[in-house]
Design a protein around this motif. Sequence first.
Motif, short mmCIF file in Angstrom:
data_model
loop_
_atom_site.label_atom_id
_atom_site.label_comp_id
_atom_site.label_asym_id
_atom_site.label_seq_id
_atom_site.Cartn_x
_atom_site.Cartn_y
_atom_site.Cartn_z
N THR B 19 0.83 -1.21 0.00
CA THR B 19 0.00 0.00 0.00
C THR B 19 0.86 1.26 0.00
O THR B 19 0.58 2.20 -0.74
N ASN B 20 1.92 1.26 0.78
CA ASN B 20 2.76 2.47 0.84
C ASN B 20 3.52 2.70 -0.46
O ASN B 20 3.68 3.83 -0.89
N LEU B 21 3.96 1.63 -1.08
CA LEU B 21 4.63 1.77 -2.37
C LEU B 21 3.63 2.32 -3.40
O LEU B 21 3.95 3.26 -4.13
N ALA B 22 2.44 1.77 -3.41
CA ALA B 22 1.41 2.23 -4.36
C ALA B 22 1.10 3.70 -4.13
O ALA B 22 0.96 4.47 -5.09
N LEU B 23 1.01 4.10 -2.86
CA LEU B 23 0.68 5.50 -2.56
C LEU B 23 1.81 6.45 -2.94
O LEU B 23 1.59 7.64 -3.14
N SER B 24 3.02 5.93 -3.05
CA SER B 24 4.17 6.78 -3.35
C SER B 24 4.38 6.98 -4.84
O SER B 24 5.16 7.84 -5.24
N LEU B 25 3.70 6.18 -5.66
CA LEU B 25 3.93 6.24 -7.11
C LEU B 25 2.77 6.92 -7.83
O LEU B 25 1.65 6.94 -7.32
N LYS B 26 3.08 7.44 -8.98
CA LYS B 26 2.00 7.96 -9.84
C LYS B 26 1.63 6.88 -10.85
O LYS B 26 2.40 5.97 -11.09
N ASN B 27 0.46 7.01 -11.42
CA ASN B 27 0.02 6.08 -12.45
C ASN B 27 0.11 4.63 -11.97
O ASN B 27 0.73 3.78 -12.60
N CYS B 28 -0.49 4.39 -10.85
CA CYS B 28 -0.30 3.10 -10.19
C CYS B 28 -1.64 2.43 -9.91
O CYS B 28 -2.68 3.07 -9.76
N GLN B 29 -1.58 1.11 -9.85
CA GLN B 29 -2.77 0.31 -9.57
C GLN B 29 -2.42 -0.62 -8.41
O GLN B 29 -1.44 -1.37 -8.50
N TYR B 30 -3.21 -0.58 -7.37
CA TYR B 30 -3.00 -1.50 -6.25
C TYR B 30 -3.96 -2.68 -6.43
O TYR B 30 -5.17 -2.49 -6.56
N ALA B 159 1.47 -1.95 -11.75
CA ALA B 159 0.55 -2.72 -10.91
C ALA B 159 1.32 -3.29 -9.73
O ALA B 159 2.34 -3.95 -9.90
N ILE B 160 0.84 -2.99 -8.52
CA ILE B 160 1.43 -3.55 -7.31
C ILE B 160 0.50 -4.65 -6.81
O ILE B 160 -0.65 -4.39 -6.44
N LEU B 161 0.98 -5.89 -6.84
CA LEU B 161 0.16 -7.04 -6.45
C LEU B 161 0.48 -7.49 -5.03
O LEU B 161 1.62 -7.82 -4.73
N ASP B 162 -0.53 -7.49 -4.18
CA ASP B 162 -0.36 -7.91 -2.80
C ASP B 162 -0.76 -9.40 -2.72
O ASP B 162 -1.90 -9.74 -2.96
N ALA B 163 0.19 -10.26 -2.42
CA ALA B 163 -0.08 -11.71 -2.41
C ALA B 163 -0.52 -12.18 -1.02
O ALA B 163 -0.39 -11.44 -0.04
N SER B 164 -1.00 -13.41 -0.95
CA SER B 164 -1.31 -13.96 0.37
C SER B 164 -0.04 -14.58 0.96
O SER B 164 0.94 -14.79 0.26
N PRO B 165 -0.05 -14.88 2.27
CA PRO B 165 1.16 -15.46 2.85
C PRO B 165 1.41 -16.89 2.37
O PRO B 165 0.52 -17.52 1.79
N GLY B 166 2.61 -17.38 2.59
CA GLY B 166 2.93 -18.75 2.23
C GLY B 166 3.49 -18.85 0.81
O GLY B 166 3.84 -17.85 0.18
N THR B 167 3.58 -20.10 0.34
CA THR B 167 4.11 -20.34 -1.00
C THR B 167 3.19 -21.29 -1.75
O THR B 167 3.62 -21.97 -2.68
N TRP B 261 8.63 9.31 4.24
CA TRP B 261 8.82 7.91 3.83
C TRP B 261 8.57 7.71 2.34
O TRP B 261 9.05 6.75 1.74
N LYS B 262 7.81 8.64 1.74
CA LYS B 262 7.53 8.52 0.30
C LYS B 262 8.82 8.43 -0.49
O LYS B 262 8.93 7.66 -1.45
N ALA B 263 9.79 9.24 -0.09
CA ALA B 263 11.07 9.26 -0.79
C ALA B 263 11.72 7.87 -0.74
O ALA B 263 12.29 7.41 -1.73
N ASN B 264 11.59 7.19 0.41
CA ASN B 264 12.18 5.85 0.53
C ASN B 264 11.51 4.86 -0.43
O ASN B 264 12.18 4.03 -1.05
N PHE B 265 10.19 4.96 -0.53
CA PHE B 265 9.48 4.03 -1.41
C PHE B 265 9.75 4.35 -2.89
O PHE B 265 9.84 3.45 -3.72
#
Lengths: 289, 283
Positions: B19-30, B159-167, B261-265
Amino acid sequence: MKQLTIISGKGGTGKTTLAACFAVLAENKIIVDTDVDAPDLHLILHPTILSQEEFSGAKIAVKDKNKCTKCGKCEEICRFNAIRDLKIDYLRCEGCGVCVHICPEEAITLEDKPTGYIYNSETKYGPMIHARLKAGMETSGKLVTEVRNNARKISEGGSYNLIILDGSPGIGCPVIASLAGTDLALVVTEPTLSGLSDLKRIVGVAEHFKIETLVCINKYDINLKNAQEIKEFCEEKGIKLVGMIPFDPEVSRALAQGKVVVEVSNGPAAQAIHELWDVVSRCLFHSDN
Amino acid sequence: MIISVASGKGGTGKTTIATNLALSLKNCQYVDCDVEEPNGYIFLRPQIQESKTVYLPVPHVHLEKCSFCGKCAEFCQFNALAVAKENILIFPELCHGCGGCMVICPNSAITEENRSIGVVEKGKASHLEFVQGKLNIGEPMATPVVRAVKDEIDEEKIAILDASPGTGCPVIETISGSDYCLLITEPTPFGLYDLQLAVEVMRNLRIPFGIIVNRWGEGDSQLEDYCLKENIPILLKIPFSRDIAMLYSKGIPLVQAHPHWKANFLKLFEGIEERLGEATHHH
C-alpha cells in the motif's frame, strides 16, 4: 480423543507460539503442524525426525514428445492455461486429465506428482507430525488431511487424549482441511484493524462448518480501542473471548532463541497463556458437563 | 510493469509495503490478490465503483439423458461426482471446473452452470486505482478468484500485487508473470526459515526478486548473512518501531503519517527499475 485447531485468519498473530505453549502445558497429546506452506512449529519444538515419507497429492500431465503431432488440441481444451506452445507448465497443471483424454495420439499420461514430505517425529513433549509442501506445489489441503491421518494412526495405539493442530493463515483449502471434524477452534487475533477484518472472515468459516469457536487476543494492549472492538464483536456473535495476552518482549526473546515462552519465562505473557490453557482445556474436556 | 509483494510467512508486512509503495507512485494500480483475507482496503479506504461476481463452471447432469454409466465419476480426478443408483451426486466445492465430465459423457447428458465463489471489486483511492478479490466464506479454492483479480491488471500502469502469505497455489498464481517480486521478511528465525522457502519459489519461477526487512533491529544478523551468502539484495529496511506498529493497528498508511517515507518508497521503485534495466518514465 479431542482435537483443537488453532487458527487466525491473519498471519503472524502468534498461532505457532501458542501451539508450542499448549504442547508444553497439555498432557497426553499429539502435536500437528498443519501449516504445510510455512511450517514453523519445528523451529521451537525441535523434533527428532523418526521417519519421513514422500507425499504425492496430485497428478500431473506428462507428454511424450515423440508421440506428439503438434495438433494443439490439448492446448485448446485446457481450462487452466497450463499448456502453452505445446509445453505443459507443471505449476499450472491441475492434473484433471482432460488433455489426456482429448489427445488423439495418446501422447499424454497422468503421473503422480510428489508434492511434499510428511515427517513423523518425537519431541520432548510427545509425538509430532509435520510436513513440508514442495515449493510452489498445490494440494496443500490434501497434504493437511494426510498429516492428520498420520496423527490419528499414532493416536490409536496410545493413551493420548488430545491432538493440537497448528493451522495456517487464510480461510482457503489448507485451513478448511485443518478445521474439518475438529472439536474446537481457537482463533488468535491481534488488536489491529486488519486483525479484526480477518477475524470476522475466519469466524465465518468456523460458523459455516459448525465448529465451536473461542477467541483470544494476542498483544491486546498495543491498541486497547481495537481490543475493545474485538470484544464487542465476540459478544455480538456469542463467541467466548477466553484470553487477553499482553505485549511482552519475552515472547520474541524466547522465539529468537528457538524456545517456548512458557518454558523460559514467568512474565505477563507466559502467565496469561497459562490461564488461557486452563480455560481452553476446560472447554475441550468438560464442555459436556 | 507488474511488481508483486510476497512473503513466506504471514504478518511480515506485505500489505504495509504494497500500500505504501502504491501510494508513493504515480500512475499506479493497487491489486489485492490476498483474496482469503484482503487487508489493503483498510489502509487505502477506496470507493468501490464496480463489483463482479467470480464464477466457476460446475457440472449439471440432465438425468433424462443420463444412462448412469459412471464414466464421469470415474474420470473426475477431484471426486466431485458420484453415481448413486439412479442419481448423480455433485460436490461443487471439490470441482475444479475442468470440464472433463462434460467432454467424457457418451450421452451428452452434462452441461455446465456457473457457481459463484467470490467477487472482484474495483474502485479508486484518491489517485490510485484499486482492485481486490474476495473469496466467499467456506469456499476452499482461492486460485480462480486470484485469476479473476489479475484479469483487471492495467498494463499501462504500474501494478502492485499484494499476495497472500505462504508459498502455496494462490501465491504462485499471484506472482507468476510478475516483472519483479518483493519478498518481505522479518529478522527472526521464523522469518528466515520461511524466506528460504519463498526464495526457492522465486528461483523456480525465475522471477527477479529482492528483499525488504520489516521490524529491523529486533533480531540478529542471521538474515543478513543469508542474503549476503545467497547474493540477494536487501532493498529496504523498516525499523522496529512502536509508532509504525501503532499506525498499522489503526489502518493509517506510513507515508500518510510520515510523508518523508515517500522518498524511501520512490527510491525503492527506482532501484527496481534500475535492476530491471529499464529506467523508464513512469513517474
